[in-house]
Design a protein around this motif. Structure first.
Motif, PDB file in Angstrom:
ATOM      1  N   THR A  23      47.779  47.812  44.632  1.00 20.24           N
ATOM      2  CA  THR A  23      47.833  47.310  46.013  1.00 20.24           C
ATOM      3  C   THR A  23      48.145  45.816  46.055  1.00 20.24           C
ATOM      4  O   THR A  23      48.690  45.320  47.043  1.00 20.24           O
ATOM      5  N   GLY A  24      47.790  45.118  45.019  1.00 22.28           N
ATOM      6  CA  GLY A  24      48.039  43.674  44.952  1.00 22.28           C
ATOM      7  C   GLY A  24      49.526  43.320  45.035  1.00 22.28           C
ATOM      8  O   GLY A  24      49.873  42.174  45.341  1.00 22.28           O
ATOM      9  N   ILE A  25      50.403  44.288  44.788  1.00 21.82           N
ATOM     10  CA  ILE A  25      51.848  43.998  44.837  1.00 21.82           C
ATOM     11  C   ILE A  25      52.238  43.547  46.250  1.00 21.82           C
ATOM     12  O   ILE A  25      53.054  42.643  46.422  1.00 21.82           O
ATOM     13  N   ALA A  26      51.625  44.181  47.268  1.00 19.31           N
ATOM     14  CA  ALA A  26      51.974  43.831  48.650  1.00 19.31           C
ATOM     15  C   ALA A  26      51.612  42.375  48.943  1.00 19.31           C
ATOM     16  O   ALA A  26      52.408  41.629  49.537  1.00 19.31           O
ATOM     17  N   ALA A  27      50.414  41.960  48.529  1.00 15.68           N
ATOM     18  CA  ALA A  27      49.987  40.577  48.764  1.00 15.68           C
ATOM     19  C   ALA A  27      50.845  39.608  47.957  1.00 15.68           C
ATOM     20  O   ALA A  27      51.251  38.551  48.445  1.00 15.68           O
ATOM     21  N   MET A  28      51.167  39.979  46.724  1.00 16.65           N
ATOM     22  CA  MET A  28      52.000  39.131  45.861  1.00 16.65           C
ATOM     23  C   MET A  28      53.385  38.933  46.467  1.00 16.65           C
ATOM     24  O   MET A  28      53.995  37.873  46.356  1.00 16.65           O
ATOM     25  N   TYR A  73      46.358  48.030  52.664  1.00 14.66           N
ATOM     26  CA  TYR A  73      45.020  48.173  52.081  1.00 14.66           C
ATOM     27  C   TYR A  73      44.907  49.431  51.233  1.00 14.66           C
ATOM     28  O   TYR A  73      45.608  50.425  51.451  1.00 14.66           O
ATOM     29  N   LEU A  74      43.995  49.345  50.294  1.00 15.74           N
ATOM     30  CA  LEU A  74      43.628  50.478  49.439  1.00 15.74           C
ATOM     31  C   LEU A  74      42.307  51.025  49.964  1.00 15.74           C
ATOM     32  O   LEU A  74      41.369  50.246  50.191  1.00 15.74           O
ATOM     33  N   VAL A  75      42.218  52.327  50.177  1.00 18.22           N
ATOM     34  CA  VAL A  75      40.958  52.923  50.640  1.00 18.22           C
ATOM     35  C   VAL A  75      39.993  52.986  49.465  1.00 18.22           C
ATOM     36  O   VAL A  75      40.226  53.710  48.492  1.00 18.22           O
ATOM     37  N   MET A 134      43.064  43.066  35.672  1.00 17.69           N
ATOM     38  CA  MET A 134      44.475  42.701  35.476  1.00 17.69           C
ATOM     39  C   MET A 134      44.661  41.180  35.544  1.00 17.69           C
ATOM     40  O   MET A 134      45.341  40.592  34.701  1.00 17.69           O
ATOM     41  N   MET A 135      44.017  40.554  36.514  1.00 22.33           N
ATOM     42  CA  MET A 135      44.190  39.092  36.644  1.00 22.33           C
ATOM     43  C   MET A 135      43.597  38.374  35.432  1.00 22.33           C
ATOM     44  O   MET A 135      44.145  37.385  34.952  1.00 22.33           O
ATOM     45  N   GLU A 136      42.490  38.917  34.924  1.00 21.35           N
ATOM     46  CA  GLU A 136      41.890  38.348  33.713  1.00 21.35           C
ATOM     47  C   GLU A 136      42.854  38.507  32.530  1.00 21.35           C
ATOM     48  O   GLU A 136      43.059  37.563  31.741  1.00 21.35           O
ATOM     49  N   ALA A 137      43.466  39.702  32.435  1.00 21.26           N
ATOM     50  CA  ALA A 137      44.404  39.962  31.325  1.00 21.26           C
ATOM     51  C   ALA A 137      45.653  39.080  31.451  1.00 21.26           C
ATOM     52  O   ALA A 137      46.204  38.625  30.438  1.00 21.26           O
ATOM     53  N   VAL A 138      46.081  38.815  32.672  1.00 17.84           N
ATOM     54  CA  VAL A 138      47.237  37.933  32.881  1.00 17.84           C
ATOM     55  C   VAL A 138      46.891  36.527  32.358  1.00 17.84           C
ATOM     56  O   VAL A 138      47.675  35.894  31.632  1.00 17.84           O
ATOM     57  N   LEU A 153      41.372  40.941  54.076  1.00 14.74           N
ATOM     58  CA  LEU A 153      42.627  41.553  53.634  1.00 14.74           C
ATOM     59  C   LEU A 153      43.713  40.481  53.677  1.00 14.74           C
ATOM     60  O   LEU A 153      43.765  39.658  54.614  1.00 14.74           O
ATOM     61  N   THR A 154      44.572  40.495  52.688  1.00 10.82           N
ATOM     62  CA  THR A 154      45.624  39.486  52.593  1.00 10.82           C
ATOM     63  C   THR A 154      46.717  39.739  53.623  1.00 10.82           C
ATOM     64  O   THR A 154      47.055  40.890  53.903  1.00 10.82           O
ATOM     65  N   ILE A 155      47.288  38.668  54.159  1.00 13.00           N
ATOM     66  CA  ILE A 155      48.450  38.807  55.044  1.00 13.00           C
ATOM     67  C   ILE A 155      49.658  39.025  54.134  1.00 13.00           C
ATOM     68  O   ILE A 155      50.093  38.115  53.427  1.00 13.00           O
TER      69      ILE A 155
HETATM   70  P1  NAD Z   1      45.160  49.811  39.617  1.00 13.85           P
HETATM   71  O1  NAD Z   1      43.791  49.841  39.088  1.00 13.85           O
HETATM   72  O2  NAD Z   1      45.870  51.101  39.837  1.00 13.85           O
HETATM   73  O3  NAD Z   1      46.024  48.864  38.660  1.00 13.85           O
HETATM   74  C1  NAD Z   1      47.376  48.547  38.962  1.00 13.85           C
HETATM   75  C2  NAD Z   1      48.064  47.995  37.745  1.00 13.85           C
HETATM   76  O4  NAD Z   1      47.457  46.767  37.317  1.00 13.85           O
HETATM   77  C3  NAD Z   1      48.057  48.888  36.507  1.00 13.85           C
HETATM   78  O5  NAD Z   1      49.066  49.870  36.588  1.00 13.85           O
HETATM   79  C4  NAD Z   1      48.312  47.886  35.379  1.00 13.85           C
HETATM   80  O6  NAD Z   1      49.679  47.592  35.223  1.00 13.85           O
HETATM   81  C5  NAD Z   1      47.588  46.644  35.898  1.00 13.85           C
HETATM   82  N1  NAD Z   1      46.262  46.577  35.277  1.00 13.85           N
HETATM   83  C6  NAD Z   1      45.109  47.165  35.716  1.00 13.85           C
HETATM   84  N2  NAD Z   1      44.103  46.883  34.861  1.00 13.85           N
HETATM   85  C7  NAD Z   1      44.627  46.127  33.868  1.00 13.85           C
HETATM   86  C8  NAD Z   1      44.099  45.518  32.696  1.00 13.85           C
HETATM   87  N3  NAD Z   1      42.811  45.637  32.362  1.00 13.85           N
HETATM   88  N4  NAD Z   1      44.951  44.797  31.909  1.00 13.85           N
HETATM   89  C9  NAD Z   1      46.244  44.651  32.250  1.00 13.85           C
HETATM   90  N5  NAD Z   1      46.801  45.190  33.349  1.00 13.85           N
HETATM   91  C10 NAD Z   1      46.015  45.919  34.138  1.00 13.85           C
HETATM   92  O7  NAD Z   1      45.215  49.007  41.002  1.00 13.85           O
HETATM   93  P2  NAD Z   1      44.670  49.461  42.428  1.00 13.85           P
HETATM   94  O8  NAD Z   1      43.762  50.645  42.294  1.00 13.85           O
HETATM   95  O9  NAD Z   1      45.793  49.525  43.380  1.00 13.85           O
HETATM   96  O10 NAD Z   1      43.724  48.242  42.804  1.00 13.85           O
HETATM   97  C11 NAD Z   1      44.227  47.118  43.375  1.00 13.85           C
HETATM   98  C12 NAD Z   1      43.132  46.062  43.402  1.00 13.85           C
HETATM   99  O11 NAD Z   1      43.706  44.861  43.877  1.00 13.85           O
HETATM  100  C13 NAD Z   1      41.944  46.373  44.286  1.00 13.85           C
HETATM  101  O12 NAD Z   1      40.776  46.081  43.556  1.00 13.85           O
HETATM  102  C14 NAD Z   1      42.088  45.407  45.441  1.00 13.85           C
HETATM  103  O13 NAD Z   1      40.835  44.999  45.935  1.00 13.85           O
HETATM  104  C15 NAD Z   1      42.821  44.258  44.786  1.00 13.85           C
HETATM  105  N6  NAD Z   1      43.619  43.465  45.729  1.00 13.85           N
HETATM  106  C16 NAD Z   1      43.429  42.149  45.684  1.00 13.85           C
HETATM  107  C17 NAD Z   1      44.100  41.336  46.552  1.00 13.85           C
HETATM  108  C18 NAD Z   1      43.862  39.863  46.512  1.00 13.85           C
HETATM  109  O14 NAD Z   1      44.236  39.168  47.397  1.00 13.85           O
HETATM  110  N7  NAD Z   1      43.252  39.367  45.477  1.00 13.85           N
HETATM  111  C19 NAD Z   1      45.029  41.880  47.432  1.00 13.85           C
HETATM  112  C20 NAD Z   1      45.252  43.240  47.401  1.00 13.85           C
HETATM  113  C21 NAD Z   1      44.521  44.038  46.550  1.00 13.85           C
END
Ligand code: NAD
Ligand code: FAD
Ligand code: FES
Length: 278
Positions: free
Chosen positions: A110-115, A65-67, A194-198, A49-51
């Protein structure tokens, strides 16, 4: 080392929580981009889990964290005052942060918190930070208040249009890149698609793009190979070479395949845990 939970805040009931952990040694060294690996109890699975923040003076770190499956469900069952059996960190390489102008920090779900921790680091060195955050719906949007307190600009999207712009966060990103030629880096944390799309969105603009990968991990110290990813045709271990990599070079198809490798077993484990709780 047994680590007490000092505080627990439910951000999305039953789905996402924020924990404040008493971990002074980790807090003293934690930098943006670092993560921990924890086991809720001595027979538990090791999960990364990210700090999401650290306070060296109070000796605390924050995780959000996301369950998703059994281990995060067990964590969700814990409360302030409980102890996590072991927490190991800080792990990984910290985010490479340099002064360069405008950086767009993209967070999904959930990634917003880590970002948010990475965005803070960019503010600290004097970069102009644009936070672009997206969630499926308004009630799933995290850390808006925290980001607004320090970011120079915040862009918000929800898939269903219940708050901010209707659509995916990458649409906001594309528009911002079209308008602002001063962007020197884009950082993205969130779901793999999402990261791929970014990375696909930034490619035509030629802007450096950093993604924080979340492959399955076991030891977190480069010995087991579980977190193997391909970046620019080279094999990397996300736990020691990352977790952040150049998004334009990551083999996302392989990452998605490897993340799905144990899905059937994870589902069984989650269902058995759910039955045991009834
Ligand atoms: P989610 O699936 O609800 O998506 C959140 C947002 O991401 C969407 O509203 C959209 O704006 C964007 N998004 C999603 N799919 C997209 C796509 N194909 N193209 C463009 N934009 C897209 O997110 P969630 O259910 O909260 O899942 C969060 C994920 O992040 C989990 O898989 C978790 O493991 C991961 N995570 C990763 C880290 C890390 O350090 N890498 C940290 C925290 C969470
Ligand atoms: P499982 O039963 O293991 O899995 C449920 C589902 O999630 C399955 O579909 C599976 O394919 C997928 N999955 C399994 N393990 C992982 C994994 N390691 N990463 C991604 N997906 C996985 N999640 C957060 O909510 N907040 C964070 O801050 C966070 N930071 C992370 C930082 C790093 C460096 C890494 C590698 C992952 C991070 N994750 C984060 C993802 C988190 O580790 C997983 O969601 C967790 O391990 C799932 O465990 P589980 O037993 O609850 O679910
Ligand atoms: Fe074992 Fe990275 S998690 S090598």
């Amino acid at each position: 080392m047994a680590t007490p939970i000092l505080d627990k805040e439910s951000l999305i009931p039953g789905k996402t929580s924020k924990l404040v952990l008493h971990a002074p040694e980790i807090a003293a060294k934690a930098r943006p981009g670092h993560f921990i690996i924890l086991r809720t109890h001595d027979k538990g699975e090791r999960i990364p889990l990210t700090i999401a923040d650290a306070d060296p003076e109070r000796g605390t770190i924050i995780i959000v964290y996301l369950v998703l499956g059994k281990s995060t469900a067990v964590l969700e069952g814990m409360a302030a005052g409980d102890e996590i059996s072991d927490v190991c960190g800080p792990l990984g390489r910290p985010t490479h942060i340099e002064k360069g102008g405008t950086v767009i920090c993209v967070g999904g779900g959930t990634g917003i918190a880590a970002m948010h921790h990475i965005a803070k680091g960019h503010v600290r060195v004097g970069n102009r930070v644009v936070g672009a955050i997206g969630a499926r719906s308004k009630n799933l949007l995290l850390f808006e208040k925290e980001l607004t307190s320090f970011a120079d600009e915040i862009l918000i999207s929800t898939d269903d249009g219940s708050y901010g712009r209707k659509g995916l966060v990458t649409e906001l990103l594309r528009e911002k890149l079209e308008q602002d030629g001063s962007v020197f880096e884009v950082v993205a944390v969130g779901p793999v698609p999402m990261m791929e799309a970014v990375a696909q969105t930034t490619r035509p603009f030629g802007v450096r793009t950093t993604v924080s990968l979340n492959p399955i991990m076991v030891d977190g110290i480069g010995m087991c190979g579980a977190c193997r990813v391909s970046v620019g045709g080279q094999t990397k271990f996300a736990c020691v070479d990352g977790p952040e990599f150049d998004g334009h070079l990551v083999d996302f198809d392989e990452l998605k395949r490897r993340l799905a490798a144990y899905r059937a077993q994870e589902q069984i484990s989650f269902e058995l845990y759910g039955k045991a709780q009834q």
